[in-house]
Design a protein around this motif. Sequence first.
Motif, short mmCIF file in Angstrom:
data_model
loop_
_atom_site.label_atom_id
_atom_site.label_comp_id
_atom_site.label_asym_id
_atom_site.label_seq_id
_atom_site.Cartn_x
_atom_site.Cartn_y
_atom_site.Cartn_z
N GLY A 22 -92.80 -18.19 -11.73
CA GLY A 22 -92.76 -18.99 -12.94
C GLY A 22 -91.46 -19.71 -13.18
O GLY A 22 -91.35 -20.52 -14.11
N MET A 23 -90.43 -19.46 -12.34
CA MET A 23 -89.15 -20.13 -12.51
C MET A 23 -89.19 -21.52 -11.88
O MET A 23 -89.66 -21.69 -10.76
CB MET A 23 -88.03 -19.31 -11.89
N ARG A 24 -88.74 -22.50 -12.64
CA ARG A 24 -88.63 -23.88 -12.15
C ARG A 24 -87.17 -24.29 -12.21
O ARG A 24 -86.53 -24.19 -13.25
CB ARG A 24 -89.46 -24.84 -13.00
N MET A 25 -86.64 -24.76 -11.07
CA MET A 25 -85.24 -25.17 -11.01
C MET A 25 -85.15 -26.60 -10.50
O MET A 25 -85.97 -27.04 -9.70
CB MET A 25 -84.46 -24.22 -10.10
N ALA B 248 -82.85 -35.39 -5.22
CA ALA B 248 -83.22 -34.38 -6.21
C ALA B 248 -84.26 -33.45 -5.62
O ALA B 248 -85.09 -33.86 -4.81
CB ALA B 248 -83.76 -35.04 -7.47
N VAL B 249 -84.19 -32.19 -6.01
CA VAL B 249 -85.13 -31.17 -5.54
C VAL B 249 -85.65 -30.39 -6.73
O VAL B 249 -84.86 -29.97 -7.59
CB VAL B 249 -84.44 -30.21 -4.55
N THR B 250 -86.95 -30.23 -6.81
CA THR B 250 -87.53 -29.30 -7.78
C THR B 250 -88.07 -28.11 -7.01
O THR B 250 -88.71 -28.27 -5.97
CB THR B 250 -88.66 -29.94 -8.61
N PHE B 251 -87.83 -26.94 -7.53
CA PHE B 251 -88.09 -25.69 -6.82
C PHE B 251 -88.84 -24.75 -7.75
O PHE B 251 -88.34 -24.41 -8.82
CB PHE B 251 -86.75 -25.11 -6.42
N ILE B 252 -90.05 -24.39 -7.39
CA ILE B 252 -90.89 -23.56 -8.25
C ILE B 252 -91.33 -22.31 -7.50
O ILE B 252 -91.89 -22.40 -6.39
CB ILE B 252 -92.11 -24.34 -8.74
N VAL B 253 -91.09 -21.15 -8.10
CA VAL B 253 -91.62 -19.90 -7.57
C VAL B 253 -93.02 -19.71 -8.16
O VAL B 253 -93.16 -19.55 -9.37
CB VAL B 253 -90.72 -18.70 -7.93
N THR B 254 -94.02 -19.76 -7.32
CA THR B 254 -95.38 -19.63 -7.81
C THR B 254 -95.75 -18.16 -7.99
O THR B 254 -95.01 -17.26 -7.59
CB THR B 254 -96.38 -20.27 -6.84
N ASP B 255 -96.93 -17.96 -8.58
CA ASP B 255 -97.45 -16.59 -8.69
C ASP B 255 -98.45 -16.29 -7.56
O ASP B 255 -99.24 -15.36 -7.66
CB ASP B 255 -98.10 -16.36 -10.05
N LEU B 256 -98.36 -17.07 -6.48
CA LEU B 256 -99.21 -16.89 -5.30
C LEU B 256 -98.47 -16.14 -4.21
O LEU B 256 -97.23 -16.22 -4.13
CB LEU B 256 -99.67 -18.25 -4.77
N THR B 257 -99.20 -15.44 -3.37
CA THR B 257 -98.61 -14.75 -2.23
C THR B 257 -99.45 -15.01 -0.98
O THR B 257 -100.63 -15.36 -1.07
CB THR B 257 -98.50 -13.23 -2.46
N LYS B 258 -98.83 -14.80 0.17
CA LYS B 258 -99.52 -14.96 1.46
C LYS B 258 -99.09 -13.84 2.39
O LYS B 258 -97.90 -13.52 2.48
CB LYS B 258 -99.18 -16.31 2.10
N MET C 98 -88.12 -20.94 -17.35
CA MET C 98 -89.40 -20.29 -17.10
C MET C 98 -90.50 -21.19 -17.62
O MET C 98 -90.43 -21.68 -18.75
CB MET C 98 -89.45 -18.92 -17.77
N MET C 99 -91.49 -21.44 -16.81
CA MET C 99 -92.55 -22.35 -17.19
C MET C 99 -93.55 -21.69 -18.14
O MET C 99 -93.70 -20.46 -18.15
CB MET C 99 -93.29 -22.84 -15.94
N SER C 100 -94.25 -22.51 -18.88
CA SER C 100 -95.31 -22.04 -19.76
C SER C 100 -96.51 -21.62 -18.91
O SER C 100 -96.59 -21.94 -17.71
CB SER C 100 -95.73 -23.15 -20.72
#
Length: 333
Positions: A108-111, A127-137, A298-300
């Motif tokens: 949920g973190m967006r940087m 510019a870079v946007t970096f998002i940690v998703t709630d998905l896994t592999k 932290m994203m909504s």
Amino acid sequence: MRRLRITHVLLLTAGLAGPGALVACSSDDPAGVQAPSPTIAPPTSPVTSAPVSASPPDDSTASVPTTPASRTPAPKPTTEFVPQPGYDRSAFTRSTAVTNKWFPLRPGMRMTFRGQTIEDGEVIKHAVTFIVTDLTKVIDGVRNVAVWERDYSDGVLEEAELAYFAQADNGDVWHFGQYPEVYEEGKLVESPAWIHGVKGARAGITVKANPVVGGPSYSQGWGPAVGWSDRAKTYRTNQRTCVAAGCFTGVLVTDEYSQDEPGAHQLKYYAPGVGNVRVGFYGNDPTKETLELTSARMMSAADRAEARAEALKLERSAYRHSKDVYGRTAPLR
């Protein structure tokens, strides 16, 4: 070593306080932002405390020398560029709890990072946007956290990427592979994926839990089919740096390089409990890339759902365009 991608940028945990706490900027739109001044070497003297600032001070207060030429190492021998030894999939019992102080990953973190590169002699905003998703592999039996990144040049999307990280029981964070899509004029032109266990690729260490200056270098992943040979070593510890998002102390600086670009080095600044906050360079790096953290939030719930949908959309594209590599992985979940 490539321009900074998702595999090299890190994140921020929520609720930080005290020295090194993050002050978010007012906007995280990747387009139309003035690039920060280049930083080409870490501070020479440790600083034990510093105030938090919403904007970086003058370069002189950051104690950054103008050139590190006297410390430029000789090009590394080819024999150094080999897969990281010591990988053991049984050593990842809580792999998605990425709590390494230098590289924390919180879903949920967006940087947002901003900076510049040099291309054909021209300064290009980056510019870079970096998002940690709630998905896994799951890769080779190890469940990885999925990160979704977008990379912009002069406000135009140049690359989108999925990358995979897992934390070993000793706290080291390993990089298990990535699927990038590179675009020109909005069209996909290449997708040089590498995934641990496919076509000779092997996972590597992104950041160690206990870095030591003078310790051996380590592979950050080995993807011979696409020329991925990045390595890193601990360059400095207990440093201070200021970026648009704030000032940080106790900073770790790593030196990264690759087989294909001898003499070119990227410096990554990692603030404890925060992650990567700055990127600099030294040596004969032709791009002279710089980046600095400008915002983190932290994203909504709605934004997280949108990010999840976009990551799954990119994965569907990966299965179409990288059948022989990414197509051999289990779906995100």
